[in-house]
Structures are given as C-alpha cells and as structure tokens.
Design an enzyme around this catalytic site. Structure first.
Site, mmCIF file in Angstrom:
data_model
loop_
_atom_site.group_PDB
_atom_site.id
_atom_site.type_symbol
_atom_site.label_atom_id
_atom_site.label_comp_id
_atom_site.label_asym_id
_atom_site.label_seq_id
_atom_site.Cartn_x
_atom_site.Cartn_y
_atom_site.Cartn_z
ATOM 1 N N TYR A 155 0.834 -1.211 0.000
ATOM 2 C CA TYR A 155 0.000 0.000 0.000
ATOM 3 C C TYR A 155 0.869 1.263 0.000
ATOM 4 C CZ TYR A 155 -3.782 3.119 1.623
ATOM 5 O OH TYR A 155 -4.711 4.131 1.752
ATOM 6 N N LYS A 159 1.021 4.180 -2.900
ATOM 7 C CA LYS A 159 0.660 5.583 -2.642
ATOM 8 C C LYS A 159 1.842 6.519 -2.863
ATOM 9 C CE LYS A 159 -3.725 4.993 -1.569
ATOM 10 N NZ LYS A 159 -4.790 5.531 -2.451
HETATM 11 N N1 LIG Z 1 -9.723 5.321 5.168
HETATM 12 C C1 LIG Z 1 -8.520 5.814 5.397
HETATM 13 O O1 LIG Z 1 -8.069 5.937 6.526
HETATM 14 C C2 LIG Z 1 -7.676 6.276 4.248
HETATM 15 C C3 LIG Z 1 -6.464 6.890 4.549
HETATM 16 C C4 LIG Z 1 -5.652 7.338 3.514
HETATM 17 C C5 LIG Z 1 -6.049 7.136 2.207
HETATM 18 N N2 LIG Z 1 -7.224 6.525 1.922
HETATM 19 C C6 LIG Z 1 -7.565 6.343 0.515
HETATM 20 O O2 LIG Z 1 -8.812 6.915 0.237
HETATM 21 C C7 LIG Z 1 -9.422 6.225 -0.846
HETATM 22 C C8 LIG Z 1 -10.827 5.796 -0.463
HETATM 23 O O3 LIG Z 1 -10.757 4.972 0.670
HETATM 24 P P1 LIG Z 1 -12.000 4.576 1.611
HETATM 25 O O4 LIG Z 1 -11.481 4.545 2.992
HETATM 26 O O5 LIG Z 1 -13.155 5.408 1.262
HETATM 27 O O6 LIG Z 1 -12.194 3.052 1.138
HETATM 28 P P2 LIG Z 1 -13.512 2.199 0.817
HETATM 29 O O7 LIG Z 1 -13.034 0.803 0.769
HETATM 30 O O8 LIG Z 1 -14.625 2.551 1.753
HETATM 31 O O9 LIG Z 1 -13.914 2.714 -0.645
HETATM 32 C C9 LIG Z 1 -13.140 2.446 -1.777
HETATM 33 C C10 LIG Z 1 -14.043 2.409 -2.996
HETATM 34 O O10 LIG Z 1 -13.235 2.093 -4.145
HETATM 35 C C11 LIG Z 1 -13.899 1.107 -4.891
HETATM 36 N N3 LIG Z 1 -12.943 0.293 -5.659
HETATM 37 C C12 LIG Z 1 -12.084 -0.642 -5.188
HETATM 38 N N4 LIG Z 1 -11.430 -1.223 -6.195
HETATM 39 C C13 LIG Z 1 -11.871 -0.655 -7.333
HETATM 40 C C14 LIG Z 1 -11.590 -0.853 -8.717
HETATM 41 N N5 LIG Z 1 -10.705 -1.789 -9.130
HETATM 42 N N6 LIG Z 1 -12.238 -0.086 -9.637
HETATM 43 C C15 LIG Z 1 -13.167 0.830 -9.230
HETATM 44 N N7 LIG Z 1 -13.476 1.056 -7.949
HETATM 45 C C16 LIG Z 1 -12.850 0.316 -7.006
HETATM 46 C C17 LIG Z 1 -14.631 0.263 -3.857
HETATM 47 O O11 LIG Z 1 -15.685 -0.484 -4.452
HETATM 48 C C18 LIG Z 1 -15.118 1.333 -2.887
HETATM 49 O O12 LIG Z 1 -16.378 1.841 -3.277
HETATM 50 C C19 LIG Z 1 -8.510 5.063 -1.166
HETATM 51 O O13 LIG Z 1 -7.664 5.400 -2.246
HETATM 52 C C20 LIG Z 1 -7.695 4.911 0.090
HETATM 53 O O14 LIG Z 1 -6.451 4.316 -0.143
HETATM 54 C C21 LIG Z 1 -8.052 6.072 2.922
#
Ligand SMILES: NC(=O)c1ccc[n+]([C@@H]2O[C@H](COP(=O)([O-])OP(=O)(O)OC[C@H]3O[C@@H](n4cnc5c(N)ncnc54)[C@H](O)[C@@H]3O)[C@@H](O)[C@H]2O)c1
Lengths: 248, 79
Positions: A155, A159
């Site tokens: 991951y 990123k």
């Molecule tokens: N939650 C955290 O603490 C956090 C921290 C830093 C970064 N992020 C980043 O934020 C973004 C969103 O994360 P989140 O926490 O909302 O996660 P989440 O799992 O709730 O949502 C992710 C969404 O992406 C979709 N997805 C996954 N694979 C896919 C693909 N191959 N094609 C199209 N869509 C796809 C999923 O279906 C889901 O709707 C991500 O990039 C994650 O890495 C999250």
C-alpha cells in the site's frame, strides 16, 4: 454562488466512504458529477445524493485496472457532459500483511488498483483536458505513502507511486493549464479502517495530536479546494490531512 | 483538399501560426514556436486525421513540415 458552478467532475471508487463524500461535496458546490465503481448498482446511493443537490449524476461501472473500461467510462462522460473539468482518482484497496507473508497477488492487486488505476484514468482524461486547455486532477494518496508503515509495504509503495505520478503529471501538463495535486489522508473512519483491530486503532490514535480520527468530509473539503479555482496556482503538491500526525 | 493542405491546416490550428509560415522547411520547434508537448499533440492530430498509427520511433524524425508530408505520402495516406 457555489464554488464549482458550471463544472463537471469524475470521481472513481465513489460508491462509499471518502469517494462518496467527495462526489456529494462537489455536487453541493454546483458541479455535475460522474461516478464510477466496480459495480454500477453500488453507486445508486451516491447517484441519488448528487441528484438531490439538483445536479446531474452519471454512474458508470468501471474497474480502474482495466484500460478498456476506463477509456469507455471517460468517453461516456465526455459524450454526456461535454467535457471533464475535474478528475478525482479515489478508488483504492488495502491487502495488509507483513512482507514475510505477502503474496505476489497481495502486491499486484494493490499496485494495480491504486497506482495503475490512477495512471489509466489520468491518461484517459489527458486528451480531452489538453484540448480544453484546462483541467484539474486530484489524486487520493495516503500519509502511509509518505512515511511508510509496517504491514503495508504494498500500500505504501502504491501511494508513494501516486505521489510521484502526481508531481510528474503536474510538471508535464502545467503549460496546458492542467493542474495535478494529491491529498494524503491519515486515519479516516471508513469501511477500509473499520477492518483494523481495536489495538491498532488505539495505537493510531496515540500518534494523532488532534486526538481524533478524520472523517470522509475532512478529506472532501480539501479535495474541493484543490478541484476549484481557489487553488489556481497550486500544482504538484501533496496536502496531508492527518490531524497533525505528520507535519513536514 | 490535398494532403499538404490538410497538414498545413492542422499545424495552423494546433500551433496558432499563419499559413504562410508553414513552409516545407519550417521546423516545428525552431520556426513555429512549438514545445515538445505540442509536437506530440501534432502527431496525435495527424494520426486522427489520416487514421494512421505513427510509432514514436518515426514521430521523432518528423521535425519539419516537409518531413511530415513526405512521411504521410510514403505511408500511402495521400488525401
Ligand atoms: N480510510 C482511510 O483511513 C484512508 C487513509 C488514507 C487514504 N485513503 C484512501 O482513500 C481512498 C478511499 O478509501 P475509503 O477509505 O473510502 O475506502 P472504501 O473501501 O470505503 O472505498 C473504496 C471504494 O473504491 C472502490 N474500488 C475498489 N477497487 C476498485 C476498482 N478496481 N475499480 C473501481 N473502484 C474500485 C470500492 O468499491 C469502494 O467503493 C482510497 O484510495 C484509500 O487508499 C483512505
């Protein structure tokens, strides 16, 4: 007047979590918003939320790792909306495990969705944005891509790659009035982080000076700033959204 | 419209230059003020217009207007 009146946006992975909050926030500020996710049905809630703001919504199924699906999605949006002013690359996954146990597919899956997916969508919008001589791209990276983390080598690498891709995109397309920036969220409360054990969550909390976890809205607010004209002279930057966890 | 006129039209449109400046000897970068990204956009525009696929190894050599005309004719894309 709303901050994004007359603009059109495309948000990936917008079925839930941070992507959904971003899509709804952009719509609230006046943008028409296209949303994509792996399954079209999952997008219903987000779609309804956008139309409830009186904006046009367009939902399309696209796996961000598949170039043909990505190109088709971008074509649909350009055909329907006329252009794409804002792209938000948000789709992302985790497959956390220690290096010693990390399988090839743990590595490949994460790199494919998080990094390749961001590349494919960025490439697909480049042509319409170059033609329009304007556009803005916001990539969702992570604080882990900046500082690294045990159990998240795949991951973190994906990123960090997104950050480097963002900086290169910014330099390459600046002369065409296309900006690219990234946000690096810390611990945000979503389905992604719900999966972590209470011990890990407790440990995380101790590293956050503001002593709370972030919300999807905390991220969406910064994305809104980077997506709109208020950030007109900001490109190639990474903004940490982490309650002070990382301060450089 | 002949091939050379079509090529000229695309160059005028993409680079915002006068048609008179678009002589066969004119270099995109030195004479017509293109930057390296402009040259990529030009190649993409030629590909679209003529339904051609121009590999990067060939595109590199297309530095002047005349070189483009000769290349497209040689590949049989005469309009
Ligand atoms: N939650 C955290 O603490 C956090 C921290 C830093 C970064 N992020 C980043 O934020 C973004 C969103 O994360 P989140 O926490 O909302 O996660 P989440 O799992 O709730 O949502 C992710 C969404 O992406 C979709 N997805 C996954 N694979 C896919 C693909 N191959 N094609 C199209 N869509 C796809 C999923 O279906 C889901 O709707 C991500 O990039 C994650 O890495 C999250």
């Amino acid at each position: 007047m709303a901050r994004l009146t007359g603009k059109t946006a495309l948000v990936t992975g917008a079925a839930r979590g941070i992507g959904q909050a971003i899509a709804l926030t952009l719509a609230k500020e006046g943008a028409d918003v296209a949303v994509c996710d792996v399954e079209r049905d999952w997008l219903k809630e987000t779609e309804d939320g956008i139309t409830a703001q009186g904006r046009n919504a367009l939902a399309c199924a696209a796996d961000v790792t598949q170039a043909d699906q990505v190109n088709a999605a971008v074509k649909t949006v350009v055909d329907e909306f006329g252009r794409i002013d804002i792209l938000v690359n948000n789709a992302g996954i985790t497959r956390d495990t220690f290096l010693v146990r990390m399988s090839d597919s743990d590595w490949d899956d994460v790199l494919n969705v998080n990094l390749r997916g961001t590349f494919l969508f960025t490439r697909a919008v480049t042509r319409p944005m170059m033609r329009a001589k304007s556009g803005t791209i916001v990539n969702i990276a992570s604080i882990i891509g900046v500082i690294g983390n045990a159990g998240q080598a795949n991951y973190a690498a994906s990123k960090a790659g997104v950050i480097a891709l963002t900086r290169s995109t910014a330099k390459e397309l600046a002369s065409r009035n296309i900006r690219a920036n990234a946000v690096a969220p810390g611990f945000i409360q979503t389905k992604m982080t719900e999966a972590l054990s209470p011990e890990v969550q407790q440990q995380m909390m101790q590293a956050i000076p503001m002593a709370r976890f972030g919300t999807p809205q905390d991220v969406a607010n910064v994305v809104l700033f980077l997506a709109g004209d208020e950030s007109a002279f900001v490109t190639g930057q990474v903004i940490n959204i982490c309650g002070g966890m990382v301060t450089a | 419209m002949g091939l050379e006129d079509k090529v000229k039209e695309i160059i005028v449109d993409k680079l915002g230059v006068n048609a008179e400046q678009v002589t066969p000897e004119a270099s995109f970068i030195e004479d017509l003020g293109a930057d390296s990204l402009d040259t990529v956009e030009l190649v993409m525009a030629f590909e679209e217009e003529f339904g051609a696929e121009i590999p990067d190894s060939d595109a590199e050599k297309l530095t002047t207007v005349g070189a483009v005309n000769d290349y497209l004719k040689e590949k049989g894309f005469d309009a």
